[in-house]
Design a protein around this motif. Structure first.
Motif, PDB file in Angstrom:
ATOM      1  N   LYS A   1      10.409  35.662  28.692  1.00 56.22           N
ATOM      2  CA  LYS A   1       9.474  36.667  28.193  1.00 56.22           C
ATOM      3  C   LYS A   1      10.127  37.532  27.111  1.00 56.22           C
ATOM      4  CE  LYS A   1       6.792  40.625  29.910  1.00 56.22           C
ATOM      5  NZ  LYS A   1       6.407  41.392  31.131  1.00 56.22           N
ATOM      6  N   GLU A   2      11.363  37.960  27.367  1.00 53.26           N
ATOM      7  CA  GLU A   2      12.074  38.802  26.411  1.00 53.26           C
ATOM      8  C   GLU A   2      12.281  38.078  25.079  1.00 53.26           C
ATOM      9  OE1 GLU A   2      16.395  41.124  26.004  1.00 53.26           O
ATOM     10  OE2 GLU A   2      15.773  40.221  27.918  1.00 53.26           O
ATOM     11  N   GLU A   3      12.712  36.815  25.150  1.00 54.43           N
ATOM     12  CA  GLU A   3      12.977  36.058  23.931  1.00 54.43           C
ATOM     13  C   GLU A   3      11.685  35.760  23.165  1.00 54.43           C
ATOM     14  OE1 GLU A   3      15.968  35.449  22.731  1.00 54.43           O
ATOM     15  OE2 GLU A   3      16.805  36.514  24.460  1.00 54.43           O
ATOM     16  N   ALA A   4      10.602  35.453  23.889  1.00 54.16           N
ATOM     17  CA  ALA A   4       9.326  35.144  23.232  1.00 54.16           C
ATOM     18  C   ALA A   4       8.745  36.377  22.546  1.00 54.16           C
ATOM     19  CB  ALA A   4       8.339  34.598  24.262  1.00 54.16           C
ATOM     20  N   GLN A   5       8.909  37.539  23.168  1.00 54.07           N
ATOM     21  CA  GLN A   5       8.406  38.770  22.559  1.00 54.07           C
ATOM     22  C   GLN A   5       9.191  39.130  21.304  1.00 54.07           C
ATOM     23  OE1 GLN A   5       8.551  41.349  26.026  1.00 54.07           O
ATOM     24  NE2 GLN A   5       6.331  41.257  26.270  1.00 54.07           N
ATOM     25  N   LYS A   6      10.496  38.871  21.315  1.00 47.59           N
ATOM     26  CA  LYS A   6      11.286  39.105  20.096  1.00 47.59           C
ATOM     27  C   LYS A   6      10.740  38.269  18.951  1.00 47.59           C
ATOM     28  CE  LYS A   6      15.696  39.889  22.494  1.00 47.59           C
ATOM     29  NZ  LYS A   6      17.020  39.270  22.755  1.00 47.59           N
ATOM     30  N   GLU A   7      10.490  37.006  19.245  1.00 45.37           N
ATOM     31  CA  GLU A   7       9.976  36.101  18.210  1.00 45.37           C
ATOM     32  C   GLU A   7       8.607  36.566  17.734  1.00 45.37           C
ATOM     33  OE1 GLU A   7      10.265  32.515  15.839  1.00 45.37           O
ATOM     34  OE2 GLU A   7      11.744  33.556  17.076  1.00 45.37           O
ATOM     35  N   TYR A   8       7.757  36.959  18.654  1.00 47.68           N
ATOM     36  CA  TYR A   8       6.391  37.366  18.309  1.00 47.68           C
ATOM     37  C   TYR A   8       6.385  38.631  17.461  1.00 47.68           C
ATOM     38  CZ  TYR A   8       1.568  38.942  18.880  1.00 47.68           C
ATOM     39  OH  TYR A   8       0.286  39.377  18.650  1.00 47.68           O
ATOM     40  N   PHE A   9       7.175  39.628  17.843  1.00 48.80           N
ATOM     41  CA  PHE A   9       7.136  40.909  17.140  1.00 48.80           C
ATOM     42  C   PHE A   9       7.878  40.872  15.800  1.00 48.80           C
ATOM     43  CE2 PHE A   9       6.278  42.607  21.488  1.00 48.80           C
ATOM     44  CZ  PHE A   9       5.003  43.063  21.197  1.00 48.80           C
ATOM     45  N   ASN A  10       8.616  39.818  15.535  1.00 47.36           N
ATOM     46  CA  ASN A  10       9.265  39.674  14.229  1.00 47.36           C
ATOM     47  C   ASN A  10       8.493  38.722  13.316  1.00 47.36           C
ATOM     48  OD1 ASN A  10      11.597  41.357  14.538  1.00 47.36           O
ATOM     49  ND2 ASN A  10      12.350  39.867  16.020  1.00 47.36           N
TER      50      ASN A  10
ATOM     51  N   LEU B   1      14.311  39.909  -0.292  1.00 49.70           N
ATOM     52  CA  LEU B   1      15.610  40.519  -0.027  1.00 49.70           C
ATOM     53  C   LEU B   1      16.166  40.081   1.315  1.00 49.70           C
ATOM     54  CD1 LEU B   1      17.891  42.500  -0.700  1.00 49.70           C
ATOM     55  CD2 LEU B   1      16.456  44.349   0.220  1.00 49.70           C
ATOM     56  N   PHE B   2      15.262  39.953   2.316  1.00 48.39           N
ATOM     57  CA  PHE B   2      15.704  39.522   3.636  1.00 48.39           C
ATOM     58  C   PHE B   2      15.207  38.110   3.904  1.00 48.39           C
ATOM     59  CE2 PHE B   2      15.875  44.124   4.089  1.00 48.39           C
ATOM     60  CZ  PHE B   2      17.100  44.289   4.711  1.00 48.39           C
ATOM     61  N   GLN B   3      16.029  37.327   4.580  1.00 51.22           N
ATOM     62  CA  GLN B   3      15.628  35.989   4.998  1.00 51.22           C
ATOM     63  C   GLN B   3      15.826  35.861   6.500  1.00 51.22           C
ATOM     64  OE1 GLN B   3      18.146  33.407   2.742  1.00 51.22           O
ATOM     65  NE2 GLN B   3      19.987  33.867   3.908  1.00 51.22           N
ATOM     66  N   ARG B   4      15.164  34.872   7.057  1.00 49.48           N
ATOM     67  CA  ARG B   4      15.140  34.711   8.506  1.00 49.48           C
ATOM     68  C   ARG B   4      15.831  33.412   8.880  1.00 49.48           C
ATOM     69  NH1 ARG B   4      11.065  33.798  12.491  1.00 49.48           N
ATOM     70  NH2 ARG B   4      11.042  35.431  14.064  1.00 49.48           N
ATOM     71  N   LYS B   5      16.695  33.452   9.897  1.00 47.21           N
ATOM     72  CA  LYS B   5      17.499  32.291  10.282  1.00 47.21           C
ATOM     73  C   LYS B   5      17.373  32.072  11.781  1.00 47.21           C
ATOM     74  CE  LYS B   5      22.347  30.770  10.348  1.00 47.21           C
ATOM     75  NZ  LYS B   5      23.733  31.168   9.996  1.00 47.21           N
ATOM     76  N   ALA B   6      16.988  30.841  12.166  1.00 51.03           N
ATOM     77  CA  ALA B   6      16.797  30.527  13.589  1.00 51.03           C
ATOM     78  C   ALA B   6      18.141  30.263  14.258  1.00 51.03           C
ATOM     79  CB  ALA B   6      15.895  29.304  13.743  1.00 51.03           C
ATOM     80  N   THR B   7      18.340  30.861  15.447  1.00 47.30           N
ATOM     81  CA  THR B   7      19.522  30.594  16.267  1.00 47.30           C
ATOM     82  C   THR B   7      19.067  30.437  17.705  1.00 47.30           C
ATOM     83  OG1 THR B   7      20.051  32.853  16.949  1.00 47.30           O
ATOM     84  CG2 THR B   7      20.798  32.184  14.757  1.00 47.30           C
ATOM     85  N   ASN B   8      19.981  30.035  18.590  1.00 46.34           N
ATOM     86  CA  ASN B   8      19.598  29.864  19.994  1.00 46.34           C
ATOM     87  C   ASN B   8      19.418  31.197  20.719  1.00 46.34           C
ATOM     88  OD1 ASN B   8      22.227  30.685  20.187  1.00 46.34           O
ATOM     89  ND2 ASN B   8      22.921  28.956  21.421  1.00 46.34           N
ATOM     90  N   LYS B   9      19.721  32.310  20.040  1.00 50.89           N
ATOM     91  CA  LYS B   9      19.488  33.620  20.640  1.00 50.89           C
ATOM     92  C   LYS B   9      18.256  34.307  20.058  1.00 50.89           C
ATOM     93  CE  LYS B   9      21.438  35.850  23.127  1.00 50.89           C
ATOM     94  NZ  LYS B   9      21.152  36.022  24.573  1.00 50.89           N
ATOM     95  N   GLY B  10      17.652  33.680  19.072  1.00 50.55           N
ATOM     96  CA  GLY B  10      16.492  34.285  18.432  1.00 50.55           C
ATOM     97  C   GLY B  10      16.621  34.194  16.921  1.00 50.55           C
ATOM     98  N   ALA B  11      15.629  34.721  16.217  1.00 46.40           N
ATOM     99  CA  ALA B  11      15.620  34.662  14.762  1.00 46.40           C
ATOM    100  C   ALA B  11      16.413  35.841  14.210  1.00 46.40           C
ATOM    101  CB  ALA B  11      14.202  34.693  14.249  1.00 46.40           C
ATOM    102  N   LEU B  12      17.471  35.550  13.448  1.00 49.23           N
ATOM    103  CA  LEU B  12      18.280  36.600  12.815  1.00 49.23           C
ATOM    104  C   LEU B  12      17.696  36.960  11.457  1.00 49.23           C
ATOM    105  CD1 LEU B  12      21.898  35.283  13.538  1.00 49.23           C
ATOM    106  CD2 LEU B  12      20.593  36.955  14.845  1.00 49.23           C
ATOM    107  N   VAL B  13      17.828  38.223  11.082  1.00 48.26           N
ATOM    108  CA  VAL B  13      17.422  38.688   9.763  1.00 48.26           C
ATOM    109  C   VAL B  13      18.690  38.966   8.966  1.00 48.26           C
ATOM    110  CG1 VAL B  13      16.252  40.511   8.486  1.00 48.26           C
ATOM    111  CG2 VAL B  13      15.276  39.660  10.610  1.00 48.26           C
ATOM    112  N   GLU B  14      18.776  38.436   7.762  1.00 44.21           N
ATOM    113  CA  GLU B  14      19.974  38.602   6.946  1.00 44.21           C
ATOM    114  C   GLU B  14      19.589  38.953   5.516  1.00 44.21           C
ATOM    115  OE1 GLU B  14      21.970  34.868   7.251  1.00 44.21           O
ATOM    116  OE2 GLU B  14      22.865  35.327   9.203  1.00 44.21           O
ATOM    117  N   ILE B  15      20.468  39.699   4.845  1.00 41.84           N
ATOM    118  CA  ILE B  15      20.279  39.946   3.413  1.00 41.84           C
ATOM    119  C   ILE B  15      20.460  38.627   2.670  1.00 41.84           C
ATOM    120  CG2 ILE B  15      21.289  41.073   1.379  1.00 41.84           C
ATOM    121  CD1 ILE B  15      21.893  43.484   3.149  1.00 41.84           C
ATOM    122  N   ASN B  16      19.553  38.348   1.766  1.00 43.90           N
ATOM    123  CA  ASN B  16      19.565  37.103   1.011  1.00 43.90           C
ATOM    124  C   ASN B  16      20.469  37.251  -0.216  1.00 43.90           C
ATOM    125  OD1 ASN B  16      19.009  34.743  -0.308  1.00 43.90           O
ATOM    126  ND2 ASN B  16      16.839  35.192  -0.682  1.00 43.90           N
TER     127      ASN B  16
END
Length: 510
Positions: free
Chosen positions: A370-379, A396-411
């Motif tokens: 539930k916690e991981e799915a909500q992170k994905e949904y709210f981002n 400016l920001f890009q999104r990168k999938a990892t096994n802990k969730g989607a990371l946001v990084e400066i492009n």
């Protein structure tokens, strides 16, 4: 020693149930048309069928349906046994791939849709068919439990009608030779419409949409099998499997699976978080995330597999409530058929009760999912990079999938960032990249998707990560930055585990 019954006379009277009343009662077991057909398909699979045909005959005043398979078939004695109520004990030992349970499925499933059904069967393609019919009207007339023994003429008529239908519909299975055919003679739920035409439209829609959707999902593992090819044809359509866990999609994110031993059977829990892009993609006509007639919200929740067949899907089986912000969460649960009595599987195989001993394990795992799915949904508002190595220079920001969730990084390919990096010295580039990494780390810590990594896993654009960081630390020290600030604030904020920092760097900041 004599028991009490040995010397006392017991008065009794027969209490034989009215066959009409009992048949109508036991048929009300929560079956829908699609779940009733699924119960018959279970029998076909247990009989090692490779092909199944489901054909409707809607020309006359009584709607009819045939379901045929090329499995092992039955001898006359086996057919007689299988027409009984029940045909086997629930507690009987069964093969692990046996999808049966109560010995009632074929009868209750059929009576839930019709008041008269006939089973024809030929053992291993012998060509000699035997047939028996249960008919509620006949039971009502005679008031006794009597199954009708069909004549050779009746058997021939049914075979001819089935073969004619099979040839009239498109996409037939080449050289299909059925060993078992079940005929539902009259689908009473569709014959009670005020208009015959409305009943006809309703059953056509039910078969083409709801039933096809349901069976392509419930039996997807069998339909996907390369080892044991298996097909289901419904009128003009050969079903394509729909997997709720498409294994070839890179950004479908699995959680670490958990396994529990329950009554000698392994119960495996595997959570998955769908990528946020599935929300928009599922609204298209076709989507890998949803069936044609089920939305993401419909398909959210637990998928319980029993001997590779889904017996429950959609929703959380009373453990938690469905919610729009959980529509990206799916939980795969694999069970064997040896614990049916402990999970309280119902006759229609559509409901189970999760045992008390397993509920805490389910709660804990669902909480994590539930916690991981909500992170994905709210981002979902953040633009995602594609699954390939292609990057976008427009955000400016890009999104990168990892096994802990989607990371946001400066492009770093964003024009202003790219120009800045190109205009400064190599040493300043290292400092800027360290600063960018610190910003990325802090953003993702706030979003609760960051996890510190070992030093050797950090991504610094240099031929030598250690030398790069060593040079930067030396530069900071020479610029007057206190060593304790570097040690306690700068390096930890890069998202590096302190225990993995090289000694060469630790010696500089001690």
């Amino acid at each position: 020693m004599k028991t009490r019954s040995d010397h006392l006379q017991i008065n009794y009277e027969d209490s034989i149930p009215n066959p009409e009343y009992l048949v109508k009662s036991i048929s009300e077991q929560g079956y829908t048309l699609e779940s009733a057909l699924a119960d018959l398909i279970d029998n076909s699979i247990s009989a090692k069928a490779s092909n199944i045909e489901i054909l409707t005959d809607l020309e006359g005043p009584r709607f009819k349906l045939f379901i045929a398979d090329d499995g092992d078939g039955m001898t006359e004695l086996e057919l007689i046994q299988n027409m009984k109520f029940p045909s086997s004990l629930m507690e009987s030992s069964r093969d692990r791939v046996d999808l049966g349970r109560f010995g009632l499925g074929m009868k209750t499933a059929s009576f839930s849709q019709t008041r008269k059904f006939t089973v024809l069967s030929s053992k291993n393609g012998s060509g000699a068919y035997n047939a028996r019919t249960w008919d509620v009207d006949y039971l009502k007339d005679v008031g006794e439990w009597r199954v009708i023994v069909n004549t050779n003429e009746e058997i021939t008529d049914i075979l001819n009608r089935f073969n004619l239908l099979s040839e009239q519909y498109l996409n037939g299975v080449k050289e299909f030779e059925p060993n078992t055919i079940i005929l539902w003679d009259g689908l009473f739920k569709f014959e009670t419409y005020l208009s015959h035409e409305n009943g006809l439209k309703a059953i056509k829609k039910e078969i083409a949409e709801v039933t096809s959707d349901y069976l392509s999902l419930v039996f997807h593992r069998f339909l996907e099998s390369k080892k044991n090819p298996f097909s289901i044809r419904i009128n003009n359509t050969v079903l394509q499997p729909f997997s709720p866990f498409p294994s070839d999609v890179a950004d479908l994110r699995p959680l670490v699976p958990k396994q529990a031993l329950f009554n000698g059977e392994a119960v495996k829990l595997e959570g998955y978080v769908l990528p946020v892009r599935s929300i928009d993609e599922s609204k298209q006509t076709t989507s890998i995330w949803t069936t044609k007639f089920n939305s993401l919200l419909d398909l959210e929740g637990i998928y319980i597999y029993r001997a590779d067949r889904i017996i429950l899907f959609g929703g959380w089986n009373g453990l938690i409530r469905k919610s729009a912000n959980l529509q990206l969460a799916r939980l795969k649960v694999d069970l064997g058929n040896k614990i049916d009595h402990l999970i309280h599987l119902n006759v229609s195989k559509s409901q189970i009760k999760i045992p008390y001993e397993l509920r805490n394990a389910f709660y804990r795992y669902i909480s994590e999912l539930k916690e991981e799915a909500q992170k994905e949904y709210f981002n979902r508002g953040i633009k995602r990079i594609t699954g390939s190595n292609t990057k976008s220079n427009t955000t400016l920001f890009q999104r990168k999938a990892t096994n802990k969730g989607a990371l946001v990084e400066i492009n770093e390919e964003f024009p202003l960032v790219e120009n800045l990096l190109a205009s400064i010295s190599t040493k300043d580039q290292s400092n800027l990249r360290m600063l960018i990494r610190m910003i990325n780390t802090q953003i993702n810590k706030i979003r609760q998707v960051h996890e510190d990594v070992d030093f050797e896993k950090i991504e610094i654009n240099s031929s030598s990560e250690e030398q790069n960081l060593l040079d930067t630390v030396n530069h900071l020290i020479s610029s007057g930055v206190p060593k304790d600030v570097i040690k306690d604030s700068i390096i930890p904020n890069m998202g590096i585990k302190a225990t993995t920092i090289p000694k060469s760097i630790l010696n500089l900041i001690q």
